[in-house]
Design a protein around this motif. Structure first.
Motif, PDB file in Angstrom:
ATOM      1  N   THR A 103      27.320 -35.678 -71.167  1.00 49.08           N
ATOM      2  CA  THR A 103      27.323 -36.900 -71.664  1.00 49.08           C
ATOM      3  C   THR A 103      25.914 -37.272 -72.383  1.00 49.08           C
ATOM      4  N   ASN A 104      24.673 -36.872 -71.670  1.00 53.36           N
ATOM      5  CA  ASN A 104      23.491 -37.123 -72.466  1.00 53.36           C
ATOM      6  C   ASN A 104      23.308 -36.489 -73.562  1.00 53.36           C
ATOM      7  N   TRP A 105      23.565 -35.133 -73.608  1.00 54.23           N
ATOM      8  CA  TRP A 105      23.616 -34.573 -75.079  1.00 54.23           C
ATOM      9  C   TRP A 105      24.636 -35.207 -76.300  1.00 54.23           C
ATOM     10  N   ALA A 106      25.772 -35.742 -75.751  1.00 56.12           N
ATOM     11  CA  ALA A 106      26.556 -36.362 -76.515  1.00 56.12           C
ATOM     12  C   ALA A 106      26.053 -37.690 -77.012  1.00 56.12           C
ATOM     13  N   PHE A 107      25.699 -38.565 -76.429  1.00 63.38           N
ATOM     14  CA  PHE A 107      25.071 -39.854 -76.757  1.00 63.38           C
ATOM     15  C   PHE A 107      23.655 -39.387 -77.511  1.00 63.38           C
ATOM     16  N   ASP A 108      22.954 -38.646 -76.967  1.00 63.08           N
ATOM     17  CA  ASP A 108      21.657 -38.359 -77.968  1.00 63.08           C
ATOM     18  C   ASP A 108      22.075 -37.888 -79.371  1.00 63.08           C
ATOM     19  N   THR A 109      23.293 -37.020 -79.274  1.00 64.08           N
ATOM     20  CA  THR A 109      23.627 -36.366 -80.603  1.00 64.08           C
ATOM     21  C   THR A 109      24.321 -37.160 -81.551  1.00 64.08           C
ATOM     22  N   PHE A 110      25.264 -38.097 -80.953  1.00 66.56           N
ATOM     23  CA  PHE A 110      26.001 -38.887 -81.891  1.00 66.56           C
ATOM     24  C   PHE A 110      25.982 -40.363 -81.768  1.00 66.56           C
ATOM     25  N   LYS A 111      25.210 -40.680 -80.986  1.00 65.15           N
ATOM     26  CA  LYS A 111      25.080 -42.242 -81.233  1.00 65.15           C
ATOM     27  C   LYS A 111      24.868 -42.838 -82.588  1.00 65.15           C
ATOM     28  N   ALA A 112      24.012 -42.263 -83.184  1.00 66.10           N
ATOM     29  CA  ALA A 112      23.694 -42.425 -84.638  1.00 66.10           C
ATOM     30  C   ALA A 112      24.982 -42.483 -85.383  1.00 66.10           C
ATOM     31  N   ASP A 113      25.939 -41.729 -85.316  1.00 64.39           N
ATOM     32  CA  ASP A 113      27.188 -41.717 -85.838  1.00 64.39           C
ATOM     33  C   ASP A 113      28.282 -42.653 -85.640  1.00 64.39           C
ATOM     34  N   GLY A 114      27.812 -43.628 -84.568  1.00 71.14           N
ATOM     35  CA  GLY A 114      28.728 -44.595 -84.049  1.00 71.14           C
ATOM     36  C   GLY A 114      29.322 -44.155 -82.659  1.00 71.14           C
ATOM     37  N   LEU A 115      28.890 -43.436 -81.944  1.00 67.49           N
ATOM     38  CA  LEU A 115      29.333 -43.239 -80.637  1.00 67.49           C
ATOM     39  C   LEU A 115      28.900 -44.138 -79.708  1.00 67.49           C
ATOM     40  N   GLU A 116      29.782 -44.834 -79.082  1.00 67.49           N
ATOM     41  CA  GLU A 116      29.416 -45.892 -78.134  1.00 67.49           C
ATOM     42  C   GLU A 116      29.933 -45.598 -76.761  1.00 67.49           C
ATOM     43  N   ARG A 117      31.020 -44.867 -76.519  1.00 65.58           N
ATOM     44  CA  ARG A 117      31.625 -44.686 -75.237  1.00 65.58           C
ATOM     45  C   ARG A 117      32.317 -43.339 -75.042  1.00 65.58           C
ATOM     46  N   LEU A 118      32.559 -42.688 -73.979  1.00 65.78           N
ATOM     47  CA  LEU A 118      33.028 -41.382 -73.530  1.00 65.78           C
ATOM     48  C   LEU A 118      34.296 -41.729 -72.683  1.00 65.78           C
ATOM     49  N   GLU A 119      35.162 -41.185 -72.877  1.00 63.48           N
ATOM     50  CA  GLU A 119      36.519 -41.427 -71.943  1.00 63.48           C
ATOM     51  C   GLU A 119      36.681 -40.005 -71.028  1.00 63.48           C
ATOM     52  N   LEU A 120      36.960 -40.179 -70.004  1.00 60.62           N
ATOM     53  CA  LEU A 120      37.316 -39.179 -69.067  1.00 60.62           C
ATOM     54  C   LEU A 120      38.859 -39.407 -68.369  1.00 60.62           C
ATOM     55  N   LEU A 121      39.737 -38.653 -68.681  1.00 64.04           N
ATOM     56  CA  LEU A 121      41.175 -38.951 -68.279  1.00 64.04           C
ATOM     57  C   LEU A 121      41.594 -37.626 -67.232  1.00 64.04           C
ATOM     58  N   HIS A 122      42.098 -38.346 -66.267  1.00 64.08           N
ATOM     59  CA  HIS A 122      42.688 -36.862 -65.198  1.00 64.08           C
ATOM     60  C   HIS A 122      43.977 -37.972 -64.464  1.00 64.08           C
ATOM     61  N   GLN A 123      44.976 -37.052 -64.016  1.00 62.61           N
ATOM     62  CA  GLN A 123      45.843 -37.423 -63.300  1.00 62.61           C
ATOM     63  C   GLN A 123      45.769 -38.309 -62.176  1.00 62.61           C
ATOM     64  N   VAL A 124      46.349 -39.268 -61.436  1.00 61.66           N
ATOM     65  CA  VAL A 124      46.082 -39.969 -60.320  1.00 61.66           C
ATOM     66  C   VAL A 124      45.677 -39.154 -58.978  1.00 61.66           C
ATOM     67  N   ASP A 125      46.501 -38.167 -59.172  1.00 58.42           N
ATOM     68  CA  ASP A 125      46.538 -37.323 -57.730  1.00 58.42           C
ATOM     69  C   ASP A 125      45.464 -36.159 -57.900  1.00 58.42           C
ATOM     70  N   ASN A 126      44.567 -36.341 -58.956  1.00 54.97           N
ATOM     71  CA  ASN A 126      43.383 -35.175 -59.000  1.00 54.97           C
ATOM     72  C   ASN A 126      42.089 -35.884 -58.553  1.00 54.97           C
ATOM     73  N   LEU A 127      42.151 -36.174 -57.052  1.00 55.08           N
ATOM     74  CA  LEU A 127      40.884 -36.760 -56.478  1.00 55.08           C
ATOM     75  C   LEU A 127      39.669 -36.149 -56.722  1.00 55.08           C
ATOM     76  N   PRO A 128      39.406 -34.957 -56.911  1.00 51.90           N
ATOM     77  CA  PRO A 128      38.167 -34.246 -57.171  1.00 51.90           C
ATOM     78  C   PRO A 128      37.638 -34.770 -58.523  1.00 51.90           C
ATOM     79  N   SER A 129      38.642 -34.801 -59.476  1.00 56.27           N
ATOM     80  CA  SER A 129      38.040 -35.508 -60.868  1.00 56.27           C
ATOM     81  C   SER A 129      37.857 -37.084 -60.766  1.00 56.27           C
ATOM     82  N   CYS A 130      38.476 -37.748 -59.904  1.00 55.16           N
ATOM     83  CA  CYS A 130      37.919 -39.044 -59.589  1.00 55.16           C
ATOM     84  C   CYS A 130      36.646 -39.083 -59.070  1.00 55.16           C
ATOM     85  N   ARG A 131      36.199 -38.322 -58.292  1.00 54.18           N
ATOM     86  CA  ARG A 131      34.879 -38.519 -57.466  1.00 54.18           C
ATOM     87  C   ARG A 131      33.767 -38.003 -58.521  1.00 54.18           C
TER      88      ARG A 131
END
Length: 164
Positions: A103-131
């Motif tokens: 996350t830190n690398w992505a914002f440091d590297t691509f913020k100047a190119d317009g990167l404002e947000r990162l999205e994380l997707l997972h299935q509702v039953d994947n509780l470890p990913s939610c944590r």
């Protein structure tokens, strides 16, 4: 390519099969997977990182996971992150530490190119990913409806915004 054997071994984990979008079943699959990661870097749209851990008494590191930044396009405000953790490394904070570094690398590297947000997707039953999302300050944003056949269950969208 030196991690292909370890990648195949890690991919034998049934839990990984349940959540991962691609599975590496043998050395040929592993080489194709690594080549796909290299191609993503070459075209500048997908940036995958092996997560390695030092082994006591050895100069060799052990593969414990993977993190990836994908769908990166100059001028596009959002990109997606993904990750997996090897079974032998789960429960030790590997995924949150690796995702925070990505996350830190992505914002440091691509913020100047317009990167404002990162999205994380997972299935509702994947509780470890939610944590992991919660630990790394990816806020819950939306409940996503299932989209069979690729996504047979509803999902969560978590978002982390760049610091001002």
């Amino acid at each position: 390519m030196e991690d292909v054997t370890a990648l195949v071994e890690v991919s034998r984990d049934r839990a990984l099969h349940q959540w991962a979008s691609s599975v590496v079943g043998n050395d040929a699959d592993g080489r194709r997977w690594v080549q796909a990661q290299q191609q993503g870097w070459a075209v500048g749209e997908r940036f995958g990182f092996a997560v390695l851990e030092a082994q006591p008494g050895s100069v060799r590191e052990q593969l414990v996971g993977n993190v990836v930044l994908k769908e990166v396009t100059s001028g596009k405000p959002a990109a997606e992150v993904g990750y997996w953790t090897a079974a032998h490394a789960r429960g030790r904070g590997v995924a949150p530490r690796a995702l925070e570094a990505l996350t830190n690398w992505a914002f440091d590297t691509f913020k100047a190119d317009g990167l404002e947000r990162l999205e994380l997707l997972h299935q509702v039953d994947n509780l470890p990913s939610c944590r992991v999302a919660q630990k790394t300050r990816y806020d819950f944003d939306t409940l996503l409806p299932a989209a069979p056949p690729a996504f047979s269950r509803d999902g969560h969208l978590h978002v982390r915004r760049a610091s001002p």
